[in-house]
Every structure is written in structure tokens, then in C-alpha cells.
Design an enzyme around this catalytic site. Structure first.
Site, PDB file in Angstrom:
ATOM      1  N   LEU A 124       0.925  -1.173   0.114  1.00  0.00           N
ATOM      2  CA  LEU A 124       0.044  -0.047   0.059  1.00  0.00           C
ATOM      3  C   LEU A 124       0.952   1.325  -0.128  1.00  0.00           C
ATOM      4  O   LEU A 124       0.880   2.265  -0.916  1.00  0.00           O
ATOM      5  CB  LEU A 124      -1.009  -0.085   1.181  1.00  0.00           C
ATOM      6  CG  LEU A 124      -1.824   1.175   1.636  1.00  0.00           C
ATOM      7  CD1 LEU A 124      -2.506   1.534   0.259  1.00  0.00           C
ATOM      8  CD2 LEU A 124      -2.626   1.297   2.868  1.00  0.00           C
TER       9      LEU A 124
ATOM     10  N   GLY B 166       2.189   7.810   2.693  1.00  0.00           N
ATOM     11  CA  GLY B 166       2.382   6.931   3.602  1.00  0.00           C
ATOM     12  C   GLY B 166       1.034   7.024   4.380  1.00  0.00           C
ATOM     13  O   GLY B 166       0.202   6.175   4.434  1.00  0.00           O
ATOM     14  N   SER B 167       1.067   8.024   5.578  1.00  0.00           N
ATOM     15  CA  SER B 167      -0.024   8.185   6.035  1.00  0.00           C
ATOM     16  C   SER B 167      -1.447   8.511   5.335  1.00  0.00           C
ATOM     17  O   SER B 167      -2.535   8.421   5.562  1.00  0.00           O
ATOM     18  CB  SER B 167       0.200   9.293   7.349  1.00  0.00           C
ATOM     19  OG  SER B 167       0.947   9.219   8.180  1.00  0.00           O
TER      20      SER B 167
ATOM     21  N   TRP C  10       8.450   0.520   1.952  1.00  0.00           N
ATOM     22  CA  TRP C  10       8.235   0.228   3.287  1.00  0.00           C
ATOM     23  C   TRP C  10       7.509  -1.244   3.238  1.00  0.00           C
ATOM     24  O   TRP C  10       6.640  -1.357   4.267  1.00  0.00           O
ATOM     25  CB  TRP C  10       7.741   1.164   4.174  1.00  0.00           C
ATOM     26  CG  TRP C  10       8.247   2.506   4.151  1.00  0.00           C
ATOM     27  CD1 TRP C  10       7.720   3.554   3.818  1.00  0.00           C
ATOM     28  CD2 TRP C  10       9.498   2.881   4.726  1.00  0.00           C
ATOM     29  NE1 TRP C  10       8.733   4.752   3.871  1.00  0.00           N
ATOM     30  CE2 TRP C  10       9.990   4.174   4.442  1.00  0.00           C
ATOM     31  CE3 TRP C  10      10.683   1.922   5.190  1.00  0.00           C
ATOM     32  CZ2 TRP C  10      10.866   4.888   4.787  1.00  0.00           C
ATOM     33  CZ3 TRP C  10      11.852   2.653   5.635  1.00  0.00           C
ATOM     34  CH2 TRP C  10      12.232   4.056   5.325  1.00  0.00           C
TER      35      TRP C  10
ATOM     36  N   ARG D 114      19.132 -10.768  40.904  1.00  0.00           N
ATOM     37  CA  ARG D 114      20.233  -9.798  40.970  1.00  0.00           C
ATOM     38  C   ARG D 114      20.199  -9.333  42.589  1.00  0.00           C
ATOM     39  O   ARG D 114      19.249  -8.712  43.049  1.00  0.00           O
ATOM     40  CB  ARG D 114      20.368  -8.724  40.112  1.00  0.00           C
ATOM     41  CG  ARG D 114      21.079  -7.538  40.262  1.00  0.00           C
ATOM     42  CD  ARG D 114      22.496  -7.795  39.873  1.00  0.00           C
ATOM     43  NE  ARG D 114      23.367  -6.486  39.771  1.00  0.00           N
ATOM     44  CZ  ARG D 114      24.607  -6.644  39.446  1.00  0.00           C
ATOM     45  NH1 ARG D 114      25.258  -7.807  39.359  1.00  0.00           N
ATOM     46  NH2 ARG D 114      25.268  -5.451  39.418  1.00  0.00           N
TER      47      ARG D 114
ATOM     48  N   GLN E  92      11.944  -0.584  47.035  1.00  0.00           N
ATOM     49  CA  GLN E  92      10.581  -0.008  46.696  1.00  0.00           C
ATOM     50  C   GLN E  92      10.669   0.446  45.253  1.00  0.00           C
ATOM     51  O   GLN E  92       9.830   0.529  44.496  1.00  0.00           O
ATOM     52  CB  GLN E  92      10.185   0.745  47.767  1.00  0.00           C
ATOM     53  CG  GLN E  92       8.497   1.188  47.428  1.00  0.00           C
ATOM     54  CD  GLN E  92       8.140   2.138  48.642  1.00  0.00           C
ATOM     55  OE1 GLN E  92       8.418   3.407  48.662  1.00  0.00           O
ATOM     56  NE2 GLN E  92       7.312   1.720  49.491  1.00  0.00           N
TER      57      GLN E  92
ATOM     58  N   LEU F  16      17.742  -3.583  33.968  1.00  0.00           N
ATOM     59  CA  LEU F  16      18.829  -4.162  34.025  1.00  0.00           C
ATOM     60  C   LEU F  16      20.177  -3.412  34.026  1.00  0.00           C
ATOM     61  O   LEU F  16      21.199  -3.840  34.077  1.00  0.00           O
ATOM     62  CB  LEU F  16      18.890  -4.875  32.546  1.00  0.00           C
ATOM     63  CG  LEU F  16      18.426  -6.425  32.689  1.00  0.00           C
ATOM     64  CD1 LEU F  16      16.813  -6.251  32.902  1.00  0.00           C
ATOM     65  CD2 LEU F  16      18.353  -7.269  31.323  1.00  0.00           C
TER      66      LEU F  16
ATOM     67  N   GLU G 179       1.349   0.579  10.277  1.00  0.00           N
ATOM     68  CA  GLU G 179       0.035   0.359  10.230  1.00  0.00           C
ATOM     69  C   GLU G 179      -0.681   1.605  10.612  1.00  0.00           C
ATOM     70  O   GLU G 179      -1.699   1.668  11.484  1.00  0.00           O
ATOM     71  CB  GLU G 179      -0.302  -0.835  11.250  1.00  0.00           C
ATOM     72  CG  GLU G 179       0.257  -2.005  11.060  1.00  0.00           C
ATOM     73  CD  GLU G 179      -0.356  -2.658   9.518  1.00  0.00           C
ATOM     74  OE1 GLU G 179      -1.341  -2.032   9.278  1.00  0.00           O
ATOM     75  OE2 GLU G 179      -0.071  -3.931   9.358  1.00  0.00           O
TER      76      GLU G 179
END
Length: 383
Positions: free
Chosen positions: A126, A132-133, A157, A268, A279, A338, A363
Site C-alpha cells: 500500500l 504513507g499516512s 516500506w 540480582r 521499593q 537491567l 500500520e
């Protein structure tokens, strides 16, 4: 820490169990190396096809799984929790089959079992560089020539560009704006169809994205789906369902990031106790969990409306907006949990963060989703 699901049938529970088994044993070990090498996981799609997972929301008499969207999307989420590129690929394949299933003639629909069997993979053509939009502004043109159309133009794309066996193509057959667009089902090895090099992306590197170049490519007239000029409403209807697919992928990605963060935080230790006992970190993880479960509830509400035949376009846009924004936030926070390890490629959360960003873009960007939602609100409020 797999998602806690309330599924509608024992069959759906078996599907989720099967998907989790495939995700854990087949997809997860291959995801990081394939993403690192930008290797297209075609064999994984064949595996999913052989397992009956590439056509779940389509009728059984057409070769599909006969499952409601509520179930299909949760299968998609399970895949995305370990490998987003594959989940997005399943969503795009499902999207590419929608026009034929919903708008094809009885004769055309005889091809559906072949497309849903698992050996073939679809693409959805498409978007264009300047459309695009604003999909109604596309310029790729299909000119009628006896019993065929000659297609000229470039699509950008395109997920599975150069890899797909077939594409659902939208091309202009007249100059009447959105009313001049038609829909075609074209072969992936069509004469006059060539492909650009794969895009060099931030994430989803295992999902090939490339341009499609049509140079007077001959498409048989019987490959046109519905009448001339009906392509634009077909595209919009397909995107409503496709947005639910991306919402589910985003939630799966967020769930995967949350799982990794919780596992790390419980294992950890700092200052003599697991860091989840602090907390500040526990509250961060709690917010991540709340975002994931809220986003899941949002897409499931839209899916259940679709399954009941109710209007769901506004809810689909809300689900896509909420789920992809949540995925971006949750994956960023997972990297934070992490710490320095999260910033390395030794752990997958940095990949999840890079992959989450595009969920807010394809999308229909999240800015477009807000426009769609606003228009629905204005329409619903009109006397």
C-alpha cells in the site's frame, strides 16, 4: 512468567500451549542470531504454517483455523514475546489475505487454501514514498490492457519485500482520488517486478523491508479484487484488523521485556537482597505490569467486538495507540531495570526497545490513530 490468560475454549488453550512450546524451543534460540545477521526467518514461517498458525482467523473451509480474533491475537502475542520480527510477519501475512477472503469472488476465494496452507507468504503493498499516512494519494498506476493491467510505480516500506510469494497491491486505476484506487492480488515473481535492497533499520532486522518497483508489470484482470475504484475502502478495512495485529505484537514485546526485567530483578542481589525488594524498583516493575495488562485488555475488547460483528474501527485505533505506546515505555524501563547490562546485546531488552519504536509508526502512525479516534468521536457526537 507467561501471561495469565482467560481463553474461550479448550481448543484455544491447546493453541496457546502449542505456540508457547514453539516459541520457547524453536523461535527463542534463533531470534538473537537472526536479528544480528538480518537473516530472514523463512523456515520459521514454514514451521508455523505446518503447525496451523498462519491462517488462524480464516474459515476452516478456506484452509484457515476458524479461530476468533480474540484467540488469534493472543497467539500472535505469544510469538512476539520472544521474536517480534516473526510475529509482525504473521500479522502482515494475515493482513495480506484479508482482501481476498472478504471481497474476492467465489472463484477467486478458491485460492485461499493455497495462501493459508503455510508454504506461501504474503505482503501488503500500500505505502509509497509520498503516500504513507495519506494512502489516498498513492500514484502507482494500473492501466487496463485487454485482459490484463499494466502496473507501473514504486511501493515503499513493504514488509517481506522480495521475500513474499504474493502481494496484495493497491494501485490507481483512475484520477478520482481515493475513489480511483483498485486492489489486486499479484504474484511475487511477476514479470516487470523488481525489488530494492533491504532497508537498514533500527530494529526488526529479521523482517525484510524493501521497495517494490513495477515497470509495466502485467497483472491478469481476474486478479483484481472487487470492482475498479473499491480499493481504498478495502485497504482501510484491512488496516482496522491489521492494527489489532500490531497491538498484539506490541503487547507481546512488552510482556517479553517485563518477563526479562522481573527475572533479572529477582536474581540480582545488591546490599544483601534481591533488587526487586527495593521499593523504587518494585514500583517501576508494577507500573510495567499494569501497562502490559491494560494494553492487553484494550486490544481484546476491540477483538471481541470484531468477533461479534460490531463496529470496531475506533477501538482498533485505540488499541494500536495504547499498546504501542505502552511497549515503548515498558521496554525503556526494562533496560533501566537491567542497568548497564540492559544497554548491552548480551541481554535482549535493548533489542526489544529498538523494536518497540517502529510499532508506533507502521500500520498508521500513532498521530494518525489520534486523528482517526477524534473523527470517530466527532461523528458519534453529531446529532
Amino acid at each position: 512468567m507467561p501471561a495469565d490468560r482467560m481463553l474461550p475454549t479448550p481448543e484455544a488453550e491447546e493453541l496457546i500451549a502449542l505456540t508457547r512450546d514453539i516459541a520457547r524451543n524453536e523461535l527463542a534460540p534463533r531470534a538473537a542470531p537472526a536479528e544480528e545477521d538480518a537473516a530472514f526467518p523463512r523456515e520459521m514461517f514454514r514451521l508455523l504454517g505446518r503447525s496451523g498458525l498462519l491462517g488462524l482467523p480464516y474459515p476452516e473451509d478456506c484452509g484457515g483455523g476458524g479461530q476468533p480474533y480474540e484467540v488469534y491475537l493472543q497467539v500472535l502475542e505469544e510469538i512476539a514475546s520472544v521474536w517480534a520480527s516473526v510475529a509482525v510477519g504473521v500479522s502482515v501475512h494475515t493482513l495480506s489475505c484479508f482482501p481476498l477472503s472478504a471481497y474476492g469472488t467465489e472463484e477467486q476465494r478458491k485460492r485461499l487454501p493455497e495462501l493459508l496452507a503455510g508454504d506461501l507468504l504474503g505482503g501488503y503493498a500500500l505505502s509509497e514514498a509520498h503516500a504513507g499516512s495519506d494512502a489516498g494519494a498513492l500514484s502507482t498506476r494500473a492501466v487496463r490492457d485487454a485482459d490484463r493491467y499494466l502496473v507501473t510505480g514504486t511501493k515503499t516500506w513493504i514488509t517481506h519485500g522480495g521475500e513474499a510469494d504474493f502481494y496484495t497491491l493497491f494501485a490507481r486505476t483512475s484520477d478520482e482520488g481515493g475513489r480511483g484506487i483498485s486492489c489486486f492480488l499479484v504474484d511475487g515473481r511477476l514479470d516487470g517486478l523488481t525489488f530494492g535492497p533491504p532497508e537498514r533499520k533500527m530494529g526488526l532486522n529479521g523482517s525484510t523491508t524493501a521497495q517494490l518497483h513495477f515497470d509495466r508489470a502485467p497483472v491478469p484482470a481476474d486478479r483484481r479484487i472487487a470492482d475498479e475504484g473499491q480499493g481504498f475502502p478495502i485497504a482501510l478495512a484491512a488496516l482496522d484488523s491489521g492494527r489489532l495485529g500490531i497491538a498484539a505484537c506490541a503487547v507481546g514485546l512488552a510482556q517479553g521485556a517485563l518477563d526479562r526485567a522481573v527475572t533479572y530483578a529477582t536474581g540480582r542481589e545488591q546490599f544483601g537482597r534481591p533488587i526487586i525488594a527495593n521499593q523504587g524498583l518494585a514500583f517501576l516493575l508494577a507500573d510495567m505490569a499494569a501497562a502490559v495488562e491494560s494494553a492487553r485488555a484494550t486490544y481484546l475488547d476491540a477483538a471481541r467486538r470484531k468477533d461479534r460483528g460490531l463496529p470496531f474501527a475506533r477501538q482498533a485505533s485505540i488499541a494500536k495507540l495504547v499498546a504501542t505506546d505502552a511497549a515503548m515505555k515498558v521496554t525503556i524501563d526494562a533496560v533501566q531495570v537491567l542497568g548497564g547490562y540492559g544497554y548491552t546485546r548480551d541481554f535482549p531488552v535493548e533489542r526489544y526497545m529498538r523494536e518497540a519504536k517502529v510499532m508506533q509508526i507502521f500500520e498508521g502512525t500513532n498521530q494518525i490513530q489520534r486523528m482517526v479516534i477524534g473523527r470517530h468521536l466527532a461523528k458519534d457526537a453529531a446529532p
